[in-house]
Motif scaffolding. Sequence first.
Motif, mmCIF file in Angstrom:
data_model
loop_
_atom_site.group_PDB
_atom_site.id
_atom_site.type_symbol
_atom_site.label_atom_id
_atom_site.label_comp_id
_atom_site.label_asym_id
_atom_site.label_seq_id
_atom_site.Cartn_x
_atom_site.Cartn_y
_atom_site.Cartn_z
ATOM 1 N N CYS A 37 -0.114 3.523 -2.762
ATOM 2 C CA CYS A 37 -1.544 3.846 -2.841
ATOM 3 C C CYS A 37 -1.851 5.108 -2.038
ATOM 4 C CB CYS A 37 -2.375 2.670 -2.340
ATOM 5 S SG CYS A 37 -2.181 1.173 -3.308
ATOM 6 N N ASP A 96 -1.292 6.609 -5.875
ATOM 7 C CA ASP A 96 -2.667 6.922 -5.496
ATOM 8 C C ASP A 96 -3.671 5.811 -5.827
ATOM 9 O OD1 ASP A 96 -4.827 8.268 -4.449
ATOM 10 O OD2 ASP A 96 -4.254 10.190 -5.290
ATOM 11 N N LYS A 97 -4.345 5.893 -6.957
ATOM 12 C CA LYS A 97 -5.385 4.909 -7.277
ATOM 13 C C LYS A 97 -5.526 4.785 -8.790
ATOM 14 C CE LYS A 97 -8.617 8.721 -6.590
ATOM 15 N NZ LYS A 97 -9.671 9.268 -5.693
ATOM 16 N N GLU A 98 -6.133 3.700 -9.234
ATOM 17 C CA GLU A 98 -6.317 3.482 -10.665
ATOM 18 C C GLU A 98 -7.327 4.477 -11.233
ATOM 19 O OE1 GLU A 98 -6.207 -0.538 -12.399
ATOM 20 O OE2 GLU A 98 -6.312 -1.269 -10.338
ATOM 21 N N ASN A 115 0.804 -1.220 0.000
ATOM 22 C CA ASN A 115 0.000 0.000 0.000
ATOM 23 C C ASN A 115 0.842 1.278 0.000
ATOM 24 O OD1 ASN A 115 1.002 -0.179 2.590
ATOM 25 N ND2 ASN A 115 -0.951 0.188 3.622
#
Length: 201
Positions: free
Chosen positions: A19, A98-100, A16
């Motif tokens: 992320c 971060d995120k997709e 993570n």
Amino acid sequence: MLDKYLKIEEVLFPKNFFCRHSKLVAPDLIGCYLIKQKNKKDQVKGMIVETEAYSQEEEACHGYRKKTKSNNSLFGKPGTFYIYKSYGIHHCLNIVTDKENFASGVLIRAVYIPKKNERLASGPGLVTKTFGLDLSFNAHEVLNNKSLWISQRDSNLEEKDLIQTTRIGISRAKNIKWRWYLKNSRSVSKRLKGDRTPKFK
């Protein structure tokens, strides 16, 4: 100068780690190691000493307007590489964060390589040139990769060890302070005005 900080042990990141917003990941990558395994006996390893954060919230980010064929991997899985060719001249190495489906990444601006010229990888184009990186590494995972990866720092850094300032070579969102570098490194691409290059030891 930084040789004493470079150790043989490699500490992998928790899954993570990437992320998170790029502005949180970028300073945490300072002091970590970029490693390229050319073959069984030939490895290039250096300490990351300068990074920049980018996010689609601001105009300097490649994904600010929309997803395209060229920036597609920037919208991909956190913890993957995003490599692009700048002005058709040199490649730049980024880590997706971060995120997709949200463009966010950290540019690796400078790396210190022990027992080499301290300015060998003091800029994003010099980093990819020194490590032999091109578009063939684009979208590869950082952790599950036997040819190019990053391992965590093995010594603690404090806030006073880093300089936070504005990014370089952009025409928009120029005042955002999303660039960090290791204060005692002589391999930084460009220092903050008034911050003197440390003396060679």
